[in-house]
Design a protein around this motif. Structure first.
Motif, PDB file in Angstrom:
ATOM      1  N   TYR A 154     -56.549  98.214   5.185  1.00 52.98           N
ATOM      2  CA  TYR A 154     -57.242  98.345   6.465  1.00 52.98           C
ATOM      3  C   TYR A 154     -56.666  97.405   7.510  1.00 52.98           C
ATOM      4  N   THR A 155     -56.307  96.200   7.101  1.00 53.40           N
ATOM      5  CA  THR A 155     -55.701  95.245   8.034  1.00 53.40           C
ATOM      6  C   THR A 155     -54.357  95.769   8.531  1.00 53.40           C
ATOM      7  N   THR A 156     -53.569  96.315   7.626  1.00 48.80           N
ATOM      8  CA  THR A 156     -52.278  96.897   7.998  1.00 48.80           C
ATOM      9  C   THR A 156     -52.446  98.030   9.005  1.00 48.80           C
TER      10      THR A 156
ATOM     11  N   TYR B 167     -72.282  91.753  -4.783  1.00 47.31           N
ATOM     12  CA  TYR B 167     -70.970  91.882  -4.153  1.00 47.31           C
ATOM     13  C   TYR B 167     -71.125  91.668  -2.653  1.00 47.31           C
ATOM     14  N   ASP B 168     -70.248  90.842  -2.104  1.00 50.50           N
ATOM     15  CA  ASP B 168     -70.207  90.647  -0.654  1.00 50.50           C
ATOM     16  C   ASP B 168     -69.386  91.781  -0.047  1.00 50.50           C
ATOM     17  N   GLU B 169     -69.641  92.056   1.225  1.00 48.76           N
ATOM     18  CA  GLU B 169     -68.852  93.049   1.945  1.00 48.76           C
ATOM     19  C   GLU B 169     -68.255  92.439   3.202  1.00 48.76           C
ATOM     20  N   GLU B 170     -67.035  92.858   3.482  1.00 47.39           N
ATOM     21  CA  GLU B 170     -66.376  92.527   4.742  1.00 47.39           C
ATOM     22  C   GLU B 170     -66.626  93.708   5.672  1.00 47.39           C
ATOM     23  N   HIS B 171     -67.084  93.416   6.883  1.00 45.45           N
ATOM     24  CA  HIS B 171     -67.264  94.457   7.894  1.00 45.45           C
ATOM     25  C   HIS B 171     -66.073  94.373   8.832  1.00 45.45           C
ATOM     26  N   MET B 172     -65.427  95.505   9.039  1.00 45.77           N
ATOM     27  CA  MET B 172     -64.188  95.547   9.811  1.00 45.77           C
ATOM     28  C   MET B 172     -64.317  96.512  10.977  1.00 45.77           C
ATOM     29  N   VAL B 173     -63.507  96.270  12.009  1.00 49.47           N
ATOM     30  CA  VAL B 173     -63.521  97.122  13.196  1.00 49.47           C
ATOM     31  C   VAL B 173     -62.097  97.312  13.697  1.00 49.47           C
TER      32      VAL B 173
ATOM     33  N   ILE C 164     -61.524  91.879  10.390  1.00 51.57           N
ATOM     34  CA  ILE C 164     -62.847  91.505   9.877  1.00 51.57           C
ATOM     35  C   ILE C 164     -63.637  90.838  10.997  1.00 51.57           C
ATOM     36  N   TYR C 165     -64.866  91.284  11.192  1.00 54.70           N
ATOM     37  CA  TYR C 165     -65.723  90.643  12.188  1.00 54.70           C
ATOM     38  C   TYR C 165     -66.959  90.013  11.566  1.00 54.70           C
TER      39      TYR C 165
END
Length: 169
Positions: free
Chosen positions: A135-137, A157-163, A142-143
């Motif tokens: 996703y970063t590529t 489980y933790d989650e990273e929220h991305m935009v 990550i916000y």
């Protein structure tokens, strides 16, 4: 490799792949296999007919569905500038082949074609480093990090929220 938006006649194949995804990667989805297994493909047939807010893309290899991703556009007026990527899954034997990037770019391309969509969101389990790298590529950042977002049995489980912003401010 054929890449296209899924149609109603793909619902059975999608449902089968969805069940596989929930079994193979239970910590990657909010839905569990137990919750989904008693459903039918009919709900996906209906979803695949939505021309406005729901778009599921599939990758086929020799007529076998091997990867999927869904883009939802927010229907509420105040949120209509947003879309969300969900239900991303690639068969394990196809991972690392570039297929994930192709599917994500297809979803991004679709979002860009939807008038008024300015940003795309997704969430990913923090331990899924390959997905975060993908996703970063593809331009996501990550916000936020949500602690204990999912609970599978007695494990959190933790989650990273991305935009990904499609329009510069």
């Amino acid at each position: 490799m054929e890449l296209r938006q899924l149609r109603t006649n793909d619902a059975e194949d999608y449902f089968s792949l969805r069940l596989e995804a929930l079994q193979q990667s239970p910590d990657a989805f909010a839905t569990t296999y137990e919750e989904e297994k008693n459903q039918t493909a009919a709900k996906y047939k209906e979803r695949f007919t939505d021309p406005v807010n729901s778009f599921t893309f599939g990758a086929f290899e020799e007529n076998e569905l091997v990867g999927v991703v869904t883009l939802f556009r927010e229907p509420l007026i105040k949120l209509n500038h947003r879309a969300t990527i969900v239900a991303m899954y690639i068969k394990p034997e196809k991972r690392g082949s570039g297929l994930g990037k192709i599917l994500i770019y297809k979803a991004i391309e679709k979002a860009k074609s939807l008038e008024g969509v300015e940003q795309i969101y997704l969430s990913v389990v923090s331990t899924n480093i390959p997905a975060i790298k993908l996703y970063t590529t593809c331009g996501f950042s990550i916000y936020a990090k949500e602690k204990r977002a999912l609970k599978v049995d007695n494990t959190y489980y933790d989650e990273e929220h991305m935009v990904l912003y499609l329009v510069n401010n």
